[in-house]
Design an enzyme around this catalytic site. Sequence first.
Site, mmCIF file in Angstrom:
data_model
loop_
_atom_site.group_PDB
_atom_site.id
_atom_site.type_symbol
_atom_site.label_atom_id
_atom_site.label_comp_id
_atom_site.label_asym_id
_atom_site.label_seq_id
_atom_site.Cartn_x
_atom_site.Cartn_y
_atom_site.Cartn_z
ATOM 1 N N CYS A 142 0.847 -1.311 -0.059
ATOM 2 C CA CYS A 142 0.028 -0.346 -0.080
ATOM 3 C C CYS A 142 0.819 1.337 -0.166
ATOM 4 C CB CYS A 142 -1.040 -0.183 1.219
ATOM 5 S SG CYS A 142 -2.318 1.047 0.982
ATOM 6 N N LYS A 163 -11.529 8.291 0.020
ATOM 7 C CA LYS A 163 -10.761 7.228 0.181
ATOM 8 C C LYS A 163 -11.020 5.964 -0.638
ATOM 9 C CE LYS A 163 -9.334 4.396 4.181
ATOM 10 N NZ LYS A 163 -9.450 4.292 5.653
ATOM 11 N N SER A 192 -7.440 0.031 0.780
ATOM 12 C CA SER A 192 -7.772 1.100 1.838
ATOM 13 C C SER A 192 -6.620 2.268 1.886
ATOM 14 C CB SER A 192 -7.678 0.495 3.142
ATOM 15 O OG SER A 192 -8.370 1.581 4.221
ATOM 16 N N HIS A 235 -4.073 -4.296 0.536
ATOM 17 C CA HIS A 235 -3.986 -4.810 1.937
ATOM 18 C C HIS A 235 -4.243 -6.621 1.681
ATOM 19 C CE1 HIS A 235 -2.799 -1.541 3.881
ATOM 20 N NE2 HIS A 235 -3.461 -0.806 3.426
ATOM 21 N N GLU A 237 -3.049 -8.569 3.682
ATOM 22 C CA GLU A 237 -2.692 -9.134 4.776
ATOM 23 C C GLU A 237 -3.928 -8.810 5.849
ATOM 24 O OE1 GLU A 237 -1.635 -4.783 5.365
ATOM 25 O OE2 GLU A 237 -1.670 -6.275 3.723
ATOM 26 N N ARG A 249 -13.864 3.634 13.054
ATOM 27 C CA ARG A 249 -13.054 4.691 13.633
ATOM 28 C C ARG A 249 -13.054 5.748 12.950
ATOM 29 N NH1 ARG A 249 -7.549 3.665 11.079
ATOM 30 N NH2 ARG A 249 -8.519 4.785 9.564
#
Length: 315
Positions: A142, A163, A192, A235, A237, A249
């Site tokens: 990323c 985003k 992301s 991502h 992972e 969040r």
Amino acid sequence: MPVKIPDDLPAAEILESENIFVMSETRAANQDIRPMKVLILNLMPNKIETETQLLRLLGNTPLQVDVDLLRIHDKASKHTSIDHMNNFYRDFEQVRQKNYDGLIITGAPLGQIEFEDVSYWDHIREIIDWSQQHVTSVLFLCWAAHAALYHLFGLNRTLLTTKRSGVFSHKRSSVHYPLLRGFDDEFFAPHSRFAEMDIDKLRAHPELEVLTESDKAGAYMVLSKNNRNLFVMGHPEYQKSTLKDEYLRDLAQGLTPDLPQNYFKNDDPDLEPIARWHSHGSLLVSNWLNYYVYQLTPYNLDDMTGITPWESKSE
């Protein structure tokens, strides 16, 4: 085969509960084997969560892997205790003279900041330069992928107005690469980020090869033609709940984030997310570790300077 980690690393208990084979340093000391030495530069705020995600992928490979954790600076972390950082992380000066089979550099929440304005930009550049002589293959994730493409090849990203968050369908741009062995014609991966690389500039660069891409999320996997650097724009992972955690969040901070695309069942944030990327995330890391690390690295890491990368199109 197991991934070897420090005896008391918090990730060990989580991975063992998932039946992922991890081995303590104490037990590994009694084995006569040449494990892969992998360094992880963790730039994410929640160190323990990211450690666990990456170790989960490394622990799913057939190779024994020794992991060292690296921090970018010794400043206090908002989300990870200083004791954890001091006990389990190394400073760059402690590894500068070492060689590693592989290096993973994580993403970072710096998507809207110009590279030169990042407080540790000079240090990141130093580590990237060091890796080109001391590491067989580097996996950039990323933000780190964008930063490395900028530093190594002069290709800058484009900031997005909103985003890019969600799980997107991807296709193979190239076929005959060991990295893509076992990949389906179409597969999913989470993204992301607040920026994107120009895929046409990536394709036009003589030292780079775009391996996979998404119609909606752009380039995903890009490989340098000397096989030393793999840039992954998303991502692989991430665990099932990570995009949800990020979304909640941001809401809690008073922001108005877009709902992650193709993620929640029926696009309803009150319903469970659907994880559709774990198998290809594991395959990506396994193929990288096998074909671009294990099969290229010298048996004696002191011979690192003698590595001659093979041709990418080896099938």
